[in-house]
Structures are given as C-alpha cells and as structure tokens.
Scaffold this active site. Structure first.
Site, PDB file in Angstrom:
ATOM      1  N   HIS A  90     -41.167  79.956  34.404  1.00  0.00           N
ATOM      2  CA  HIS A  90     -41.961  78.809  34.876  1.00  0.00           C
ATOM      3  C   HIS A  90     -42.591  79.221  36.205  1.00  0.00           C
ATOM      4  O   HIS A  90     -42.058  78.935  37.284  1.00  0.00           O
ATOM      5  CB  HIS A  90     -41.058  77.579  35.036  1.00  0.00           C
ATOM      6  N   CYS A  98     -38.856  62.575  27.797  1.00  0.00           N
ATOM      7  CA  CYS A  98     -38.599  63.648  26.834  1.00  0.00           C
ATOM      8  C   CYS A  98     -39.852  64.339  26.312  1.00  0.00           C
ATOM      9  O   CYS A  98     -39.821  65.536  26.015  1.00  0.00           O
ATOM     10  CB  CYS A  98     -37.829  63.111  25.625  1.00  0.00           C
ATOM     11  N   MET A 125     -26.319  69.782  30.893  1.00  0.00           N
ATOM     12  CA  MET A 125     -27.163  68.604  30.675  1.00  0.00           C
ATOM     13  C   MET A 125     -26.803  67.473  31.641  1.00  0.00           C
ATOM     14  O   MET A 125     -25.644  67.139  31.812  1.00  0.00           O
ATOM     15  CB  MET A 125     -26.959  68.116  29.240  1.00  0.00           C
ATOM     16  N   CYS A 155     -41.483  67.934  27.286  1.00  0.00           N
ATOM     17  CA  CYS A 155     -40.880  69.204  26.850  1.00  0.00           C
ATOM     18  C   CYS A 155     -40.779  69.316  25.335  1.00  0.00           C
ATOM     19  O   CYS A 155     -40.805  70.414  24.788  1.00  0.00           O
ATOM     20  CB  CYS A 155     -39.494  69.356  27.456  1.00  0.00           C
ATOM     21  N   HIS A 156     -40.607  68.185  24.642  1.00  0.00           N
ATOM     22  CA  HIS A 156     -40.355  68.255  23.198  1.00  0.00           C
ATOM     23  C   HIS A 156     -41.528  67.811  22.350  1.00  0.00           C
ATOM     24  O   HIS A 156     -41.513  68.012  21.140  1.00  0.00           O
ATOM     25  CB  HIS A 156     -39.134  67.394  22.849  1.00  0.00           C
ATOM     26  N   HIS A 192     -47.061  77.540  28.461  1.00  0.00           N
ATOM     27  CA  HIS A 192     -46.951  76.421  29.402  1.00  0.00           C
ATOM     28  C   HIS A 192     -47.870  76.667  30.601  1.00  0.00           C
ATOM     29  O   HIS A 192     -49.063  76.513  30.485  1.00  0.00           O
ATOM     30  CB  HIS A 192     -45.482  76.250  29.799  1.00  0.00           C
TER      31      HIS A 192
HETATM   32 FE1  DHE Z   1     -45.747  70.189  35.714  1.00  0.00          FE
HETATM   33  C1  DHE Z   1     -48.207  72.401  36.693  1.00  0.00           C
HETATM   34  C2  DHE Z   1     -46.745  70.473  32.488  1.00  0.00           C
HETATM   35  C3  DHE Z   1     -42.903  68.581  34.697  1.00  0.00           C
HETATM   36  C4  DHE Z   1     -45.128  69.330  38.916  1.00  0.00           C
HETATM   37  N1  DHE Z   1     -47.206  71.243  34.761  1.00  0.00           N
HETATM   38  C5  DHE Z   1     -48.095  72.127  35.349  1.00  0.00           C
HETATM   39  C6  DHE Z   1     -48.921  72.700  34.319  1.00  0.00           C
HETATM   40  C7  DHE Z   1     -48.517  72.147  33.124  1.00  0.00           C
HETATM   41  C8  DHE Z   1     -47.438  71.236  33.406  1.00  0.00           C
HETATM   42  C9  DHE Z   1     -49.085  72.424  31.749  1.00  0.00           C
HETATM   43  C10 DHE Z   1     -50.030  73.726  34.519  1.00  0.00           C
HETATM   44  C11 DHE Z   1     -51.346  73.048  34.803  1.00  0.00           C
HETATM   45  C12 DHE Z   1     -52.473  74.048  35.034  1.00  0.00           C
HETATM   46  O1  DHE Z   1     -52.265  75.043  35.734  1.00  0.00           O
HETATM   47  O2  DHE Z   1     -53.568  73.834  34.482  1.00  0.00           O
HETATM   48  N2  DHE Z   1     -44.927  69.656  33.895  1.00  0.00           N
HETATM   49  C13 DHE Z   1     -45.514  69.847  32.705  1.00  0.00           C
HETATM   50  C14 DHE Z   1     -44.695  69.309  31.652  1.00  0.00           C
HETATM   51  O3  DHE Z   1     -44.993  69.240  30.430  1.00  0.00           O
HETATM   52  C15 DHE Z   1     -43.386  68.953  32.240  1.00  0.00           C
HETATM   53  C16 DHE Z   1     -42.379  70.037  31.890  1.00  0.00           C
HETATM   54  C17 DHE Z   1     -42.778  67.648  31.763  1.00  0.00           C
HETATM   55  C18 DHE Z   1     -43.635  66.431  31.887  1.00  0.00           C
HETATM   56  O4  DHE Z   1     -43.399  65.492  31.134  1.00  0.00           O
HETATM   57  O5  DHE Z   1     -44.552  66.382  32.710  1.00  0.00           O
HETATM   58  C19 DHE Z   1     -43.739  69.027  33.725  1.00  0.00           C
HETATM   59  N3  DHE Z   1     -44.245  69.142  36.643  1.00  0.00           N
HETATM   60  C20 DHE Z   1     -43.190  68.576  36.057  1.00  0.00           C
HETATM   61  C21 DHE Z   1     -42.340  67.909  37.009  1.00  0.00           C
HETATM   62  O6  DHE Z   1     -41.232  67.302  36.756  1.00  0.00           O
HETATM   63  C22 DHE Z   1     -42.976  68.079  38.348  1.00  0.00           C
HETATM   64  C23 DHE Z   1     -42.058  68.879  39.281  1.00  0.00           C
HETATM   65  C24 DHE Z   1     -43.326  66.727  38.980  1.00  0.00           C
HETATM   66  C25 DHE Z   1     -44.208  65.888  38.087  1.00  0.00           C
HETATM   67  O7  DHE Z   1     -45.390  65.792  38.399  1.00  0.00           O
HETATM   68  O8  DHE Z   1     -43.732  65.360  37.090  1.00  0.00           O
HETATM   69  C26 DHE Z   1     -44.210  68.899  37.980  1.00  0.00           C
HETATM   70  N4  DHE Z   1     -46.524  70.780  37.473  1.00  0.00           N
HETATM   71  C27 DHE Z   1     -46.156  70.257  38.692  1.00  0.00           C
HETATM   72  C28 DHE Z   1     -46.974  70.867  39.722  1.00  0.00           C
HETATM   73  C29 DHE Z   1     -47.833  71.780  39.099  1.00  0.00           C
HETATM   74  C30 DHE Z   1     -47.536  71.688  37.676  1.00  0.00           C
HETATM   75  C31 DHE Z   1     -46.850  70.581  41.221  1.00  0.00           C
HETATM   76  C32 DHE Z   1     -48.906  72.669  39.749  1.00  0.00           C
HETATM   77  C33 DHE Z   1     -48.297  73.923  40.306  1.00  0.00           C
HETATM   78  C34 DHE Z   1     -49.337  74.789  40.984  1.00  0.00           C
HETATM   79  O9  DHE Z   1     -49.072  75.273  42.097  1.00  0.00           O
HETATM   80  O10 DHE Z   1     -50.394  75.006  40.391  1.00  0.00           O
END
Ligand code: DHE
Length: 527
Positions: free
Chosen positions: A372, A49, A90, A52-53, A330
C-alpha cells in the site's frame, strides 16, 4: 471518534472471516431480513466493508465474501467474528463500539444474503448535479501576489471539507465544502486548480488564484469513487479532468475549467488471468502520463492497467489500451523519472511496473503482504542508486525496489526495512535525508511515525510518537518541513522541522484530517 479508522480496518476484519469459512461444510439456509434491516445493513456494509470487498462482495483488497463463501459458516460464528474480532488481528467491531449487538446480528445475516445491486448513475443525473459557482469569465486572470504554490489542501474527511492552509504562515486561509468522506486531492498541471473527490463521487474544483481560494465548480460523477486527476501532457494542460468510480464501475471525463461532464465510459470486463466477467470492476488509482496524452487507470478487479488516450475526446473518441498486470490493483505512483508507473496489486502481494513510453508491463515484482504505497517514495540509495518504496497493509515492512533500468538488479527488491506496525503511507523529498512511514493500522504503534535515514540505511530508525493516531505525510514546497495528520474528530496537522525532527507548529481545530496535498509537490508529482 468511532467513525474513524473504518475503511482500512475492514481489510483485516473479513480476511479473518474467510479463513474460518474455508473449513466449514454444507451451506447454511439463506436468512431473512426486513426491508428496513436490509437498508440499514447495506449502509453499514457500504461504510465499513465495500471499499475492500466490493459492493458485490467479490473481493479485492479483502477476500471474496459472497454468500457461497459466508453460508459455509454458521450465523453464530459470523456474529462472533464481527463482534469480538479474533487473535488473527481482526478488530472487534462490536467490542470496540462501532456496531451494536443487534447490528452485528443483522450484518451477519446480510453477509449470507445475495448482495443487492446498487442503483446506476448516468449522464442525466450527472448533469442535474453539475454546478458552476464562478464562471471562467469572473475568475482572476493572474496568480495572486502570494506564495500560493506552497498552499496545502487539507482534507477534513468526516466533515466533507477541504481547508486551504498557507504553507508559509501556517494560517488556515479558507475552508471549502467537498464530497462525503472526501478522499484525495489532485492539482491541475499548472497547479492553479485543486480537485477533490468524495466517496460519494462528488468532484469539487477549487481555484488557488482567487483570494481567498474558492469553490468554482462541482459535479457528482457516481455513487462511490476514490480517484481524480487531470490532463498533464503538453498541449492538454488543465484541459480535462477524469474521475474513477468504484460504483458504478466507470470513468467520467469532464472539462478542466468548469467540470462540465463530457463522457462516461464503463469499465466492467474480464479478469486478465481467469477471464471471468466482473460487473464490478472498480477504477482505483489514476495517474496522468507525461509521455502521451493518456491517463493510466488501475482496474482493481480485472488486474488491468488501462491507458485512456484523451487526445480525441473533443471528437467523441477515447482509445483504450489494456495492459495485463496483477490483481487487485489499488494505489501507486511514479518512479523519479516519471516514465514508470508502480502499481500495488495487493491481493497478490505484487507491485506491477508499467512503462509509459513502450506502453507495456515491465515486471510484476513480489513484495510483502498487501503493498500500500499511496504514491510511494523515490530516493537515491547509497548502494543501489535510484529506488522507489512501498509500505504494506498486511505486515510491518518497507520494500525498496531498484528503478534504474541500467542496473542488473533493476525492478527487484534491493533492500527491506522492518517496521513495528502495518502501515498506510510512506513519503520523502529530494531535499530530505529522511523517509517517513506511518503505522496507522497497527493498534500498538498507530501514534508513531518511523523515520529511516536514506544515507545510512542500516541505522536504527528514529521515531516520533504523538498523543493521537498519526496518518499521511506531505512535504512543503521547499522540502524542509513534513506535515502529518493527527486523525481524530478533534484533530490537527503537525508540522515537523525536517532537519531537526522537532515539532515546529500545530494547526488545530480540524475534524478528522487525513490527506494533505501541497500545491507544488502535487502538481509536479514529487514524492
Ligand atoms: Fe484511500 C489514496 C482507495 C481507505 C486515505 N485510496 C487512495 C487511492 C485509492 C484509495 C484507490 C488512490 C487514488 C489515486 O491515487 O488516484 N482507500 C481506498 C479504499 O478503497 C479504502 C481501502 C477503503 C475505503 O472504503 O475507502 C481506502 N484511504 C482509506 C482510509 O481509511 C484513509 C486512511 C482515510 C479515508 O479517507 O477513508 C484513506 N487514500 C487516503 C489518502 C490517499 C488515498 C490520504 C492519497 C495518498 C496520497 O498521498 O496520494
């Protein structure tokens, strides 16, 4: 398998939870949990959680779920929502096997109790975690005789590993240890080093010039992190690394060649619009300016893009410039000229555009529900010229924005494409006629990629359907292959021929592959 798809699905979970809260009347009494139950609930909350929260639950990508809100709802209905899910979209955490009935009851109570404040993380702890595995003097002095710029770093998320794959031969070269639930990789400005960031705040540095590439340094920068980048401005190439932390809310500057910690700076502050204080002020995406020795940091809860001038770090000084944008910031990426940074403020369905030359907000642009983009995608639209696009967590939609300031419709949504599924990422390349979107967070379409034609934007999109959930696209250096991840404990990376859209190769034996980062494209911000 049950570990997968947790972070993002949480957004849907608690959005629904709060919809119900709004209609309830008086506050319910504060429940009690034993110390052990509190610890277990905290761990579940952190895993599913908090992304996101927020750990303090103030809301960002997902809404505010502080006890003032959740205590307006009876425990039974919180439990029902957590276990069963709802018609509103949900997922049923219990029903789908992610948490047990007992855990559901516990989590419902936990949500009505004041959130515990997690521990701090300071320079002493950071220094104790810092390790240089290969000193600079022991590293190669020239690049290997291979096409190393076409190497890919492939994240194996749940295993906390990064596999380096040769983009030419498609062979796995080496697998290196990285942080817990490794999130992203970024390259140094020369491309020589790749840096990984784990959710546990652990930064790992890998040398692409070594044969095979190796782990040269690592350091833990906090408790919860998602972003890492390097200094890219002329004269500062490969000199510094920055890590953005969710908790504690701070950024840390490190030496680019050894990850030696230099400075920690807190980001807690006041929201740009209501001027409320936020202890939890998370650093989300970071990009490195090409126009000044600065990084741009998305301060999620504050709705502020902070410019951090690193030119005087060696003298102990950083200069911060705050640009009011929108909440909750984000991810985001550059337009094709790399002058404008487009950042997703997903609580307000907005893309905020920052001009890194004039160092000001250009515009807040309304798009669809919870944009996103990842880093987004840039191409030339046959009618509107230069555009950048985002997909959305909250609806199946691609919003296409004109990024050419000379046009009368600059910084407006000039075109929209419908998607069947809510999406996580979008990607294209200058040498490609296609724009790829995944549909990862839509149950019905999560195994399908949707592929639009740039040159024929009104044509029906093509689709490729796989046997498992598909996430995140990345091109090879030449821009004639697209690599996608089948996100599963027995996952693989599938290489698609970009001309024919046929499958060219399957790279198997990967545990929960998510992001893939081509050295050349990551170095040059090509997307
Ligand atoms: Fe991410 C990028 C945060 C969930 C895979 N993710 C990012 C970035 C942030 C972020 C702030 C940008 C970084 C940057 O550019 O400097 N992501 C979060 C969360 O807070 C969130 C929503 C929930 C969490 O608890 O992490 C979250 N993200 C996910 C996933 O569920 C994903 C699919 C798999 C995982 O790793 O948990 C995921 N996030 C990614 C990927 C990128 C990413 C592959 C980079 C994308 C790119 O091409 O630059």
């Amino acid at each position: 398998m049950k570990k997968l798809l947790t972070g993002i699905s949480t957004i849907i979970t608690t959005s629904v939870l709060i919809t119900g809260v709004a209609t309830a009347a008086k506050l319910q009494p504060v429940p009690t949990l034993s110390k052990a139950e509190m610890e277990k609930s905290s761990a579940i909350y952190f895993d599913r959680c908090s992304g996101c929260h927020g750990v303090l639950r103030g809301g960002a990508t997902g809404p505010d779920i502080t006890p003032e809100k959740t205590r307006k709802k009876k425990l039974k209905s919180l439990e029902r929502i957590l276990y069963e899910g709802t018609d509103g979209g949900m997922p049923g955490w219990g029903k789908d096997g992610y948490i047990t009935k007992a855990e559901t009851k516990m989590l419902a109570k936990y949500l009505q109790i004041k959130p515990p404040i997690p521990p701090e993380w300071d320079m002493k702890k950071t220094m104790a975690s810092w390790k240089v595995h290969v000193p600079v003097s022991k590293r190669p002095t020239k690049a290997p005789n291979t096409n190393w710029q076409n190497y890919f770093g492939v994240v194996q998320r749940d295993a906390g590993l990064v596999t380096i794959v040769d983009g030419d031969t498609k062979e796995k070269i080496v697998t290196l240890k990285s942080g817990f639930a490794t999130h992203i990789l970024r390259s140094s400005s020369t491309g020589r080093y790749m840096y990984a960031i784990g959710r546990d705040g652990k930064a790992s540095m890998m040398d692409m010039w070594a044969t095979p590439p190796n782990l040269v340094a690592e350091v833990r920068t906090g408790i919860d992190a998602r972003s890492i980048d390097t200094s890219k401005y002329k004269g500062f190439e490969d000199k510094y690394v920055i890590v953005g932390n969710y908790w504690p809310s701070h950024y840390m500057i490190l030496k680019g060649d050894t990850l030696e910690p230099i400075k920690i700076v807190g980001t807690s502050g006041y929201t740009h619009d209501t001027n409320e204080y936020r202890l939890e002020s998370r650093v989300a995406a970071i990009v490195a300016s090409h126009h000044a020795p600065e990084w741009l940091l998305n301060l999620k809860e504050l709705g502020i893009v902070m410019l951090v001038d690193y030119s005087k770090v060696d003298h102990g000084t950083v200069t911060e410039t705050m640009i009011d944008a929108e909440r909750a910031l984000h991810d985001g990426g550059w337009d094709s000229t790399k002058r404008y940074f487009l950042a997703a403020a997903n609580m307000r369905d907005t893309i905020s555009v920052i001009d890194t030359v004039e160092r000001k907000l250009v515009k807040n642009i309304k798009v669809g529900t919870k944009p996103h983009p990842g880093r987004g995608a840039n191409w030339i639209d046959p009618e509107f010229g230069r555009v950048w696009a985002t997909v959305h967590l909250g609806e199946g939609l691609v919003s296409i924005i004109s990024t050419d300031p000379s046009k009368k419709y600059a910084w407006t949504v000039v075109r929209e494409w419908e998607l069947d599924g809510n999406s996580l990422f979008i990607k294209t390349h200058d040498n490609s006629e296609w724009v790829y979107c995944d549909n990862t967070i839509n149950k019905e379409k999560s195994k399908t990629l949707t592929i639009f034609n740039k040159n024929n934007p009104d044509a029906k999109p093509k689709e490729i359907t796989f046997e498992k959930n598909v996430v995140h696209m990345e091109y090879n250096k030449a821009g004639d292959e697209v690599w996608v991840s089948l996100w599963d404990a027995e996952g693989e990376v599938v290489v698609i021929d970009d001309k024919t859209l046929n499958i060219k190769k399957r790279i198997k034996g990967l545990d929960s592959p998510t992001g893939k980062f081509n050295v050349y494209n990551t170095t040059h911000d090509i997307y």
